[in-house]
Enzyme design. Structure first.
Site, PDB file in Angstrom:
ATOM      1  N   ASP A  34      67.621  78.060 -13.044  1.00 52.79           N
ATOM      2  CA  ASP A  34      68.966  78.437 -13.488  1.00 52.79           C
ATOM      3  C   ASP A  34      68.922  79.339 -14.722  1.00 52.79           C
ATOM      4  OD1 ASP A  34      69.682  76.835 -11.468  1.00 52.79           O
ATOM      5  OD2 ASP A  34      70.698  75.315 -12.694  1.00 52.79           O
ATOM      6  N   TYR A  37      68.630  82.923 -13.870  1.00 52.98           N
ATOM      7  CA  TYR A  37      69.909  83.444 -13.381  1.00 52.98           C
ATOM      8  C   TYR A  37      70.818  83.764 -14.574  1.00 52.98           C
ATOM      9  CZ  TYR A  37      74.230  83.823 -10.704  1.00 52.98           C
ATOM     10  OH  TYR A  37      75.390  84.287 -10.143  1.00 52.98           O
ATOM     11  N   GLU A 114      79.575  68.895  13.508  1.00 53.26           N
ATOM     12  CA  GLU A 114      79.506  69.251  12.080  1.00 53.26           C
ATOM     13  C   GLU A 114      79.927  68.074  11.215  1.00 53.26           C
ATOM     14  OE1 GLU A 114      82.399  72.354  11.729  1.00 53.26           O
ATOM     15  OE2 GLU A 114      81.488  73.563  13.316  1.00 53.26           O
ATOM     16  N   LYS A 116      82.155  66.279   8.553  1.00 57.25           N
ATOM     17  CA  LYS A 116      83.543  66.527   8.128  1.00 57.25           C
ATOM     18  C   LYS A 116      83.599  66.315   6.626  1.00 57.25           C
ATOM     19  CE  LYS A 116      88.342  65.477   9.179  1.00 57.25           C
ATOM     20  NZ  LYS A 116      88.818  65.360   7.813  1.00 57.25           N
ATOM     21  N   ASP A 118      84.773  66.006   2.843  1.00 59.94           N
ATOM     22  CA  ASP A 118      85.955  65.435   2.229  1.00 59.94           C
ATOM     23  C   ASP A 118      86.288  66.230   0.974  1.00 59.94           C
ATOM     24  OD1 ASP A 118      88.006  63.716   2.071  1.00 59.94           O
ATOM     25  OD2 ASP A 118      86.832  61.978   1.444  1.00 59.94           O
ATOM     26  N   TYR A 224      81.601  75.175   1.798  1.00 63.67           N
ATOM     27  CA  TYR A 224      80.972  75.383   3.099  1.00 63.67           C
ATOM     28  C   TYR A 224      82.031  75.914   4.066  1.00 63.67           C
ATOM     29  CZ  TYR A 224      76.582  72.831   2.240  1.00 63.67           C
ATOM     30  OH  TYR A 224      75.348  72.429   1.782  1.00 63.67           O
ATOM     31  N   LYS A 313      85.787  59.749  12.691  1.00 57.68           N
ATOM     32  CA  LYS A 313      85.727  59.299  11.297  1.00 57.68           C
ATOM     33  C   LYS A 313      84.768  58.128  11.123  1.00 57.68           C
ATOM     34  CE  LYS A 313      88.879  60.729   8.720  1.00 57.68           C
ATOM     35  NZ  LYS A 313      90.317  60.726   8.834  1.00 57.68           N
ATOM     36  N   CYS A 407      77.652  30.912 -22.369  1.00 57.16           N
ATOM     37  CA  CYS A 407      77.204  31.109 -20.991  1.00 57.16           C
ATOM     38  C   CYS A 407      77.819  30.037 -20.078  1.00 57.16           C
ATOM     39  CB  CYS A 407      75.685  31.039 -20.944  1.00 57.16           C
ATOM     40  SG  CYS A 407      75.028  30.973 -19.277  1.00 57.16           S
ATOM     41  N   CYS A 410      74.861  27.505 -18.962  1.00 53.97           N
ATOM     42  CA  CYS A 410      74.095  26.603 -19.823  1.00 53.97           C
ATOM     43  C   CYS A 410      74.740  26.370 -21.180  1.00 53.97           C
ATOM     44  CB  CYS A 410      72.673  27.141 -20.011  1.00 53.97           C
ATOM     45  SG  CYS A 410      72.611  28.621 -21.024  1.00 53.97           S
ATOM     46  N   CYS A 425      73.296  36.035 -21.937  1.00 55.91           N
ATOM     47  CA  CYS A 425      73.155  34.644 -22.333  1.00 55.91           C
ATOM     48  C   CYS A 425      71.901  34.568 -23.184  1.00 55.91           C
ATOM     49  CB  CYS A 425      73.009  33.771 -21.091  1.00 55.91           C
ATOM     50  SG  CYS A 425      72.247  32.175 -21.421  1.00 55.91           S
ATOM     51  N   CYS A 431      68.261  28.395 -19.675  1.00 48.12           N
ATOM     52  CA  CYS A 431      69.425  28.581 -18.798  1.00 48.12           C
ATOM     53  C   CYS A 431      68.990  28.423 -17.345  1.00 48.12           C
ATOM     54  CB  CYS A 431      70.022  29.967 -19.045  1.00 48.12           C
ATOM     55  SG  CYS A 431      71.395  30.340 -17.962  1.00 48.12           S
TER      56      CYS A 431
HETATM   57  S1  IVH Z   1      87.918  72.341  11.729  1.00 46.58           S
HETATM   58  C1  IVH Z   1      91.469  73.563  14.125  1.00 46.58           C
HETATM   59  N1  IVH Z   1      85.669  71.491  10.652  1.00 46.58           N
HETATM   60  O1  IVH Z   1      89.463  68.392   8.015  1.00 46.58           O
HETATM   61  C2  IVH Z   1      90.335  72.977  13.403  1.00 46.58           C
HETATM   62  N2  IVH Z   1      87.715  70.867   9.621  1.00 46.58           N
HETATM   63  O2  IVH Z   1      92.075  67.609   9.819  1.00 46.58           O
HETATM   64  C3  IVH Z   1      90.550  72.933  11.951  1.00 46.58           C
HETATM   65  N3  IVH Z   1      87.456  69.539   7.565  1.00 46.58           N
HETATM   66  O3  IVH Z   1      91.834  69.751   6.271  1.00 46.58           O
HETATM   67  C4  IVH Z   1      89.566  72.236  11.141  1.00 46.58           C
HETATM   68  N4  IVH Z   1      85.254  69.503   7.582  1.00 46.58           N
HETATM   69  O4  IVH Z   1      89.725  71.069   5.886  1.00 46.58           O
HETATM   70  C5  IVH Z   1      87.016  71.484  10.575  1.00 46.58           C
HETATM   71  N5  IVH Z   1      83.610  70.849   9.773  1.00 46.58           N
HETATM   72  C6  IVH Z   1      84.947  70.850   9.710  1.00 46.58           C
HETATM   73  C7  IVH Z   1      85.644  70.200   8.669  1.00 46.58           C
HETATM   74  C8  IVH Z   1      87.043  70.221   8.665  1.00 46.58           C
HETATM   75  C9  IVH Z   1      86.364  69.121   6.940  1.00 46.58           C
HETATM   76  C10 IVH Z   1      88.849  69.263   7.139  1.00 46.58           C
HETATM   77  C11 IVH Z   1      89.740  70.475   7.125  1.00 46.58           C
HETATM   78  C12 IVH Z   1      91.107  69.946   7.444  1.00 46.58           C
HETATM   79  C13 IVH Z   1      90.848  68.626   8.055  1.00 46.58           C
HETATM   80  C14 IVH Z   1      91.291  68.676   9.502  1.00 46.58           C
END
Ligand code: IVH
Length: 671
Positions: A34, A37, A114, A116, A118, A224, A313, A407, A410, A425, A431
């Site tokens: 870093d 950079y 993929e 998902k 958060d 991403y 999920k 404690c 004891c 303690c 104890c």
């Molecule tokens: S595809 C029509 N791919 O999940 C398809 N969504 O309920 C649209 N999310 O708020 C979404 N990872 O931001 C897709 N690999 C992924 C995702 C992803 C997270 C989120 C997305 C959206 C919610 C969809």
């Protein structure tokens, strides 16, 4: 430097910085530290301040704009941002696969699978390869213009790399806050007496909505991409599209895969579920998408979600329940841990009734009181914890929690050392709770490995007054044992045999078994390797102790204090008198099995890297950060990337995590 030279150097610096960004965010394989950079960026900044007209809008120095925004403008999405159908069970996924198969009139459809993420959904528009707008999802039709903030996120390229990109490209993806960044941010916030972030997702959302981009720039955000809203000059499948985005410098999750049919989907879900704790960022499930765009088009949409995609999920990691009471547990070292007794709640896939509250300060900071509604968090196999109280739902006045002054086990005085969070303690081995814990620990597999000496039996032996210290275990008789509840002649015999068998431990195991504070298996191994005998270790000064690799002043102080206590020396003498003969370490100093080897770690490992590094070093290896001709072995975890490729190219020995665990096991250590 004259202007034309400066111009050349500025161009070169921008190219270099873009390249390093790409290595860091897209390939996850930084080429330079870093600091390098930062040095390049400072050089560019200084050139640009000497010749202000050399500044370009896409220069890496131009991520933060000076003026705070007044609220956010609204942006109409060119293509609406949709949501996804959800599934929690395998049956629902099977149902989805069946519907897709029926619609397309074919079996075993190819899906893009993929993680998902958060975080927060974002739509990025690139015109002629330059980032022009970034908008939040909003209501799906219209979002907020957060361009100035998104420009501060280094993972988002301001300018696309390479060529062949369309004149207009709209990329959709997720802005998220990596766990490490979240933890570091919160540590700092707490140290400065500021309010910590609730969780990484809120952290990401809050950071994006800062009105001052300077503030967003200080937040550790990443990005991403997961789809595009434009199709011009792009391949005709989801995965190929993501690959193309990567070529243009846009980060794509390295865990995306092509899978086939229901079996492929479920397998992926399981695999990512296992990887989840090691990913370094929060995900709440996986997404399956029909890979071919023509097939997606054929399936179309229902109301606001595509028929060709599904979010599978994971069980929620946070749930709400009632805090019934706060109990105190006394641990092996006398630490008093407040434990939450909860109304049963299903979280992270199991029913939870107890959760840790860590310590008194945490309870104060979170202002958690018996009777509160609380958020319980259970991530992976981590011990469930009370994340926070929902103060808005507090009814009436609730009494604050008070740490007891004596404690509960004891009656000894409870002490809290200045500057330490933990109350202890002061009873030591007087104890019964501490005694029970220390004897239980002594018997565990990684310590003396006394089969048949379980927690319940230890409790019984202590309560009956049959044992006071671990040395007493070796004086137990057949009659004493069979007189106990639920102890038959055969079990008693087996236990006595197991005790006999445990009498010749390697020194490192015995040291670990003694339960010295801060001395885990790795440190025990280092100490045994360094001193060779118990006698040498017992008489070592704090100063000598700190000469041992991975022993710092705190650990050294604990070790020295342990051996200074007369009753600890007596226990060691009593063990010896009872016939326990510790053996020298299997691997002696000077003949460490990995001496001279240079190891590199890569990919996702299921144990903390620092632990692996310590282990390797205690076996004599050196651990470095990058693969070179000097590297002797590459330890490759899941999803290893370019380091693995490089090692393959150089013909370097590559071992998997499970082989590593076996190897280490063969040296009397465990991970
Ligand atoms: S595809 C029509 N791919 O999940 C398809 N969504 O309920 C649209 N999310 O708020 C979404 N990872 O931001 C897709 N690999 C992924 C995702 C992803 C997270 C989120 C997305 C959206 C919610 C969809």
């Amino acid at each position: 430097m004259n202007k034309s030279v400066a111009q050349k150097r500025a161009d070169e610096l921008r190219r270099l910085l873009e390249h390093h960004n790409y290595r860091y965010y897209v390939l996850d394989d930084p080429e330079v530290p870093d600091a390098e950079y930062d040095r390049l960026i400072r050089e560019l900044e200084s050139l640009e301040s000497t010749y202000p007209d050399l500044v370009t809008p896409d220069s890496p120095t131009q991520r933060v704009s000076g003026t705070p925004m007044e609220g956010f403008a609204t942006i109409q999405h060119r293509v609406p941002m949709l949501s996804l159908g959800n599934a929690f069970s395998e049956t629902e996924v099977a149902e989805f696969c069946r519907r897709v198969s029926q619609g397309l009139e074919r079996e075993d459809i190819i899906f893009a699978a993929e993680p998902k993420l958060d975080g927060v959904a974002i739509s990025l528009t690139y015109v002629q390869g330059l980032l022009t707008t970034a908008a939040t999802r909003g209501d799906g039709e219209r979002g907020e213009d957060v361009t100035a903030n998104v420009r501060t996120i280094r993972a988002v390229p301001l300018k696309l790399l390479g060529d062949g990109w369309p004149a207009l490209l709209e990329v959709r993806g997720e802005i998220y806050m990596p766990r490490s960044g979240f933890d570091a941010f919160n540590r700092k916030a707490l140290a400065n007496g500021e309010k910590p972030l609730v969780n990484p997702r809120n952290g990401a959302a809050g950071s994006l909505r800062q009105l001052d981009p300077q503030l967003t720039a200080q937040r550790p955000l990443a990005f991403y991409a997961y789809s595009t809203a434009t199709r011009d000059q792009l391949p005709d499948t989801q995965l190929d599209t993501l690959e193309r985005l990567k070529d243009w410098g846009i980060p794509v999750n390295p865990e995306v895969r092509r899978v086939q049919g229901l079996a492929g989907c479920l397998d992926y879900h399981r695999r990512i579920g296992l990887l989840r704790p090691t990913l370094g960022y929060d995900i709440d499930g996986v997404v399956y998408k029909v890979d071919r765009f023509d097939q997606q088009g054929f399936l179309g949409f229902v109301s606001k979600a595509p028929r060709w995609a599904l979010a599978h999920k994971f069980p929620a990691e946070e749930e709400i329940t009632r805090l019934v009471d706060i109990d105190i547990q006394v641990g092996r070292t006398g630490a008093l841990t407040p434990v939450a007794r909860l109304a049963p709640v299903f979280v992270g896939g199991v029913t939870v009734t107890n959760a840790t509250l860590h310590n008194e300060d945490e309870i104060r900071r979170k202002d958690v009181r018996p009777g509160d509604w609380v958020v319980v968090r259970r991530a992976g196999d981590v011990i469930p914890e009370v994340a926070r109280a929902i103060h808005e739902r507090r009814e009436g006045t609730l009494a604050e929690f008070q740490m007891p002054e004596v404690c509960p086990e004891c009656g000894s005085r409870v002490e809290r050392v200045e500057g330490e969070a933990v109350a202890r303690c002061s009873g030591g081995l007087v104890c019964p709770a501490q005694r029970k814990h220390s004897i239980r620990h002594f018997a565990t597999r990684k310590a003396m490995d006394i089969e048949g000496l379980g927690d319940k039996l230890v409790d019984q032996l202590v309560e009956e007054g049959l044992i006071h210290t671990v040395a007493d275990l070796y004086h137990l008789s057949h009659e004493q044992l069979t007189a106990l509840d639920r102890m038959g002649g055969k079990s008693a015999e087996n236990l006595l045999k197991a005790l006999e068998k445990s009498k010749t431990p390697p020194l490192n195991r015995l040291l670990y078994a003694l339960g010295i504070r801060e001395v885990g298996e790795v440190t025990a191994h280092s100490l045994a390797a360094h001193f060779g005998t118990m006698e040498a270790l017992q008489d070592a000064s704090v100063e000598t102790l700190t000469e041992v690799s991975d022993v710092g002043p705190i650990v050294a102080a604990h070790v020295a204090a342990f051996f200074q206590q007369e009753h600890n020396r007596q226990v060691i003498q009593a063990l010896s008198d009872a016939g326990v003969k510790w053996q020298a370490l299997e691997t002696q100093v000077g003949e460490q099995p990995l001496a001279g080897e240079i190891w590199v770690l890569t990919g996702a490992l299921s144990m903390p890297r620092i632990q692996v590094k310590n282990l390797l070093e205690s076996l004599g290896a050196k651990v470095t950060g990058s693969v070179s001709a000097k590297t002797t072995t590459l330890l490759a975890g899941e999803a290893a990337g370019s380091k693995l490729k490089k090692a393959e190219k150089l013909g370097i020995k590559i071992i998997s995590e499970s082989d590593f665990v076996d190897y280490v096991g063969s040296h009397g250590l465990s991970v």
